[in-house]
Design a protein around this motif. Structure first.
Motif, PDB file in Angstrom:
ATOM      1  N   CYS A 214       0.700  -1.403  -0.063  1.00 20.24           N
ATOM      2  CA  CYS A 214      -0.342  -0.038  -0.023  1.00 20.24           C
ATOM      3  C   CYS A 214       1.125   1.294   0.183  1.00 20.24           C
ATOM      4  CB  CYS A 214      -1.161   0.165   1.059  1.00 20.24           C
ATOM      5  SG  CYS A 214      -2.595   1.625   1.165  1.00 20.24           S
ATOM      6  N   GLY A 215       0.345   2.053  -0.420  1.00 22.94           N
ATOM      7  CA  GLY A 215       1.094   3.238  -0.683  1.00 22.94           C
ATOM      8  C   GLY A 215       0.819   4.070   0.095  1.00 22.94           C
ATOM      9  N   ALA A 216       2.152   4.705   1.530  1.00 26.02           N
ATOM     10  CA  ALA A 216       1.598   5.125   2.673  1.00 26.02           C
ATOM     11  C   ALA A 216       0.904   6.203   2.352  1.00 26.02           C
ATOM     12  CB  ALA A 216       3.189   5.208   3.163  1.00 26.02           C
ATOM     13  N   GLU A 217       0.250   7.121   1.106  1.00 22.57           N
ATOM     14  CA  GLU A 217      -0.198   8.090   1.603  1.00 22.57           C
ATOM     15  C   GLU A 217      -1.168   7.885   0.001  1.00 22.57           C
ATOM     16  OE1 GLU A 217       1.897  12.193  -0.074  1.00 22.57           O
ATOM     17  OE2 GLU A 217       3.302  10.741   0.842  1.00 22.57           O
ATOM     18  N   ALA A 221      -7.572   3.677  -0.809  1.00 24.49           N
ATOM     19  CA  ALA A 221      -7.304   2.533  -0.128  1.00 24.49           C
ATOM     20  C   ALA A 221      -6.541   2.983   1.325  1.00 24.49           C
ATOM     21  CB  ALA A 221      -6.800   1.049  -0.840  1.00 24.49           C
ATOM     22  N   PRO A 222      -7.108   3.416   2.085  1.00 23.18           N
ATOM     23  CA  PRO A 222      -6.178   3.287   3.788  1.00 23.18           C
ATOM     24  C   PRO A 222      -5.549   2.880   4.475  1.00 23.18           C
ATOM     25  CG  PRO A 222      -9.235   3.929   3.118  1.00 23.18           C
ATOM     26  CD  PRO A 222      -8.749   2.969   2.528  1.00 23.18           C
ATOM     27  N   PRO A 223      -4.411   3.019   3.823  1.00 24.89           N
ATOM     28  CA  PRO A 223      -3.671   2.328   4.854  1.00 24.89           C
ATOM     29  C   PRO A 223      -3.822   1.695   6.274  1.00 24.89           C
ATOM     30  CG  PRO A 223      -2.488   4.100   4.321  1.00 24.89           C
ATOM     31  CD  PRO A 223      -3.618   4.594   3.349  1.00 24.89           C
ATOM     32  N   ALA A 224      -4.551   2.157   6.733  1.00 26.69           N
ATOM     33  CA  ALA A 224      -4.424   1.858   7.852  1.00 26.69           C
ATOM     34  C   ALA A 224      -5.649   0.311   7.943  1.00 26.69           C
ATOM     35  CB  ALA A 224      -5.268   2.813   9.343  1.00 26.69           C
ATOM     36  N   GLU A 225      -6.579   0.810   6.911  1.00 28.23           N
ATOM     37  CA  GLU A 225      -8.027  -0.592   6.973  1.00 28.23           C
ATOM     38  C   GLU A 225      -6.386  -1.810   5.515  1.00 28.23           C
ATOM     39  OE1 GLU A 225     -10.978   1.336   4.576  1.00 28.23           O
ATOM     40  OE2 GLU A 225     -10.948  -0.123   3.377  1.00 28.23           O
ATOM     41  N   MET A 226      -5.587  -1.248   5.047  1.00 30.30           N
ATOM     42  CA  MET A 226      -4.908  -2.223   3.954  1.00 30.30           C
ATOM     43  C   MET A 226      -4.288  -2.676   5.038  1.00 30.30           C
ATOM     44  SD  MET A 226      -4.224  -1.548  -0.157  1.00 30.30           S
ATOM     45  CE  MET A 226      -4.005  -3.347   0.307  1.00 30.30           C
ATOM     46  N   LYS A 227      -3.388  -2.657   6.083  1.00 29.20           N
ATOM     47  CA  LYS A 227      -2.742  -3.109   7.218  1.00 29.20           C
ATOM     48  C   LYS A 227      -4.106  -3.968   8.105  1.00 29.20           C
ATOM     49  CE  LYS A 227       1.112  -1.343   9.827  1.00 29.20           C
ATOM     50  NZ  LYS A 227       0.786  -2.184  11.072  1.00 29.20           N
ATOM     51  N   ILE A 241       5.024   1.727   0.698  1.00 27.75           N
ATOM     52  CA  ILE A 241       5.444   2.685   0.202  1.00 27.75           C
ATOM     53  C   ILE A 241       4.984   3.955   0.902  1.00 27.75           C
ATOM     54  CG2 ILE A 241       6.187   3.074  -2.656  1.00 27.75           C
ATOM     55  CD1 ILE A 241       5.886  -0.265  -1.275  1.00 27.75           C
ATOM     56  N   ALA A 242       6.968   4.170   0.892  1.00 31.60           N
ATOM     57  CA  ALA A 242       7.059   5.932   1.180  1.00 31.60           C
ATOM     58  C   ALA A 242       6.494   6.765  -0.151  1.00 31.60           C
ATOM     59  CB  ALA A 242       7.543   6.158   2.117  1.00 31.60           C
ATOM     60  N   GLY A 243       5.923   7.651   0.103  1.00 28.87           N
ATOM     61  CA  GLY A 243       5.967   8.568  -0.220  1.00 28.87           C
ATOM     62  C   GLY A 243       4.944   8.260  -2.084  1.00 28.87           C
ATOM     63  N   HIS A 246      -2.513   6.155  -4.439  1.00 27.49           N
ATOM     64  CA  HIS A 246      -2.666   4.860  -4.989  1.00 27.49           C
ATOM     65  C   HIS A 246      -2.399   3.729  -6.158  1.00 27.49           C
ATOM     66  CE1 HIS A 246      -6.554   2.799  -4.824  1.00 27.49           C
ATOM     67  NE2 HIS A 246      -6.892   2.748  -6.279  1.00 27.49           N
ATOM     68  N   MET A 247      -1.233   5.044  -6.605  1.00 24.84           N
ATOM     69  CA  MET A 247      -0.295   3.911  -7.684  1.00 24.84           C
ATOM     70  C   MET A 247       0.496   3.993  -7.547  1.00 24.84           C
ATOM     71  SD  MET A 247      -3.417   3.908  -9.715  1.00 24.84           S
ATOM     72  CE  MET A 247      -2.630   3.182 -11.300  1.00 24.84           C
ATOM     73  N   ALA A 248       0.446   3.060  -6.282  1.00 21.74           N
ATOM     74  CA  ALA A 248       2.357   2.525  -5.366  1.00 21.74           C
ATOM     75  C   ALA A 248       2.770   2.128  -6.516  1.00 21.74           C
ATOM     76  CB  ALA A 248       2.048   1.607  -5.116  1.00 21.74           C
ATOM     77  N   PRO A 249       2.289   0.800  -7.754  1.00 22.85           N
ATOM     78  CA  PRO A 249       3.151   0.103  -8.756  1.00 22.85           C
ATOM     79  C   PRO A 249       3.750   1.526  -9.867  1.00 22.85           C
ATOM     80  CG  PRO A 249       1.303  -1.007  -8.396  1.00 22.85           C
ATOM     81  CD  PRO A 249       1.417   0.601  -7.280  1.00 22.85           C
ATOM     82  N   LEU A 250       2.843   2.703  -9.842  1.00 21.30           N
ATOM     83  CA  LEU A 250       3.032   3.219 -11.012  1.00 21.30           C
ATOM     84  C   LEU A 250       4.061   4.504 -10.390  1.00 21.30           C
ATOM     85  CD1 LEU A 250       2.870   4.022 -14.048  1.00 21.30           C
ATOM     86  CD2 LEU A 250       0.698   5.018 -13.408  1.00 21.30           C
ATOM     87  N   GLU A 251       4.247   4.456  -9.303  1.00 22.37           N
ATOM     88  CA  GLU A 251       4.890   5.644  -8.606  1.00 22.37           C
ATOM     89  C   GLU A 251       6.449   5.791  -8.713  1.00 22.37           C
ATOM     90  OE1 GLU A 251       1.828   8.080  -5.812  1.00 22.37           O
ATOM     91  OE2 GLU A 251       0.875   6.516  -6.813  1.00 22.37           O
ATOM     92  N   LYS A 252       6.376   4.113  -7.962  1.00 19.36           N
ATOM     93  CA  LYS A 252       7.495   3.722  -6.538  1.00 19.36           C
ATOM     94  C   LYS A 252       7.873   2.197  -7.842  1.00 19.36           C
ATOM     95  CE  LYS A 252       7.626   7.536  -3.999  1.00 19.36           C
ATOM     96  NZ  LYS A 252       9.215   8.102  -4.536  1.00 19.36           N
TER      97      LYS A 252
END
Ligand code: MLT
Length: 269
Positions: A214-217, A221-227, A241-243, A246-252
């Motif tokens: 989960c992207g930290a921001e 999909a809220p990170p707390a819910e995914m955790k 994934i810090a920074g 929602h599109m963590a794979p594309l961003e980082k």
């Protein structure tokens, strides 16, 4: 990276299929296509067989489609895709957001085909009444006004504000895909998502190795819910994934690829 057409029922499904080794099925979010995995496909194909389709009604997988496609229907079609590609060994199913909703259905109905599950930036809850009604309204609007309706509403929520402000390449690319998304496919997916079942009660029963990313921001999909999802699935691993939004794979991509690669290598042969 434009893919080839594979016959799946009455659909000519557009699919990228690259590399060899353990099959990794990358399933995109809404209203996108396989290009959201551009940072994963070539990088991970050096170690694994990466299969990345455009779901029915998206990208280049265009067919006369009914007015609604359920998450179960997408999942069943992906199982048929594996048959068409003659993949009999268990795969790792990796879905982002709507791809995650499809992942839960794939687990529920095709468990025997899974070596592992990766769910990125997604949720297990169903829509509440208000959210479902909003989706149905948007579906009708998209059919009359086009996909811009969804692009305008979603873009600011997909990425952290800083990325939107500096017009990062991945923001521009995503906007282009959303604007080109075929209205009939977008509307059908909205109606399918509106009636997707709640999967929260099933999480504790999942018995395949699972990775939650989960992207930290992430604002959708809220990170707390995914955790919490990760804590509920027996033995699941959680990677933040810090920074990223929602599109963590594309961003980082580097961080996400490292997590995916380590997870696949940790699975029993
Ligand atoms: C997605 O990224 O697939 C969507 O945000 C999912 C949704 O609208 O619930």
């Amino acid at each position: 990276m434009s893919g080839n057409k594979v016959t799946v029922g009455n659909l000519q499904m557009n699919v990228v299929d690259q590399g060899s080794g353990r099959p990794l099925l990358l399933v995109h979010g809404f209203p996108l296509d396989h290009t959201m995995w551009q940072g994963q496909i070539a990088a991970l194909a050096s170690e694994f067989r990466v299969i990345s389709p455009d779901l029915r009604g998206f990208g280049q997988s265009i067919a006369a489609t009914s007015s609604k496609t359920t998450m179960r229907e997408y999942a069943d079609e992906l199982a048929q895709l594996l048959d068409a590609l003659e993949i009999t060994e268990p795969v790792v199913f990796c879905g982002l957001s709507m791809g995650g909703y499809v992942a839960w259905q794939f687990y529920a109905h095709h468990r025997q085909r899974l070596a592992g599950l990766i769910v990125c930036d997604s949720r297990a809850v169903a829509d509440n009444e208000k959210a479902a009604a909003g989706r149905l309204e948007t579906a009708t609007k998209v059919e009359t006004e086009g996909s811009q309706v969804v692009a305008d509403a979603m873009l600011p929520k997909l990425f952290p504000a800083a990325a939107v402000e500096r017009d990062a390449d991945f923001v521009t690319a995503t906007k282009k895909v959303m604007l080109a998304a075929p209205p009939a496919g977008v509307a059908a997916a909205l109606r399918g998502m509106a009636e997707r079942p709640d999967f929260t009660k099933e999480l504790a029963k999942i018995d395949v190795p699972t990775l939650i990313i989960c992207g930290a921001e992430d604002a959708i999909a809220p990170p707390a819910e995914m955790k919490e999802i990760a804590e509920t699935i027996p033995g699941a691993k959680y990677v933040s994934i810090a920074g990223a939004g929602h599109m963590a794979p594309l961003e980082k991509p580097a961080e996400v690829n490292a997590a995916i690669s380590a997870f696949l290598k940790s699975l029993p042969k």
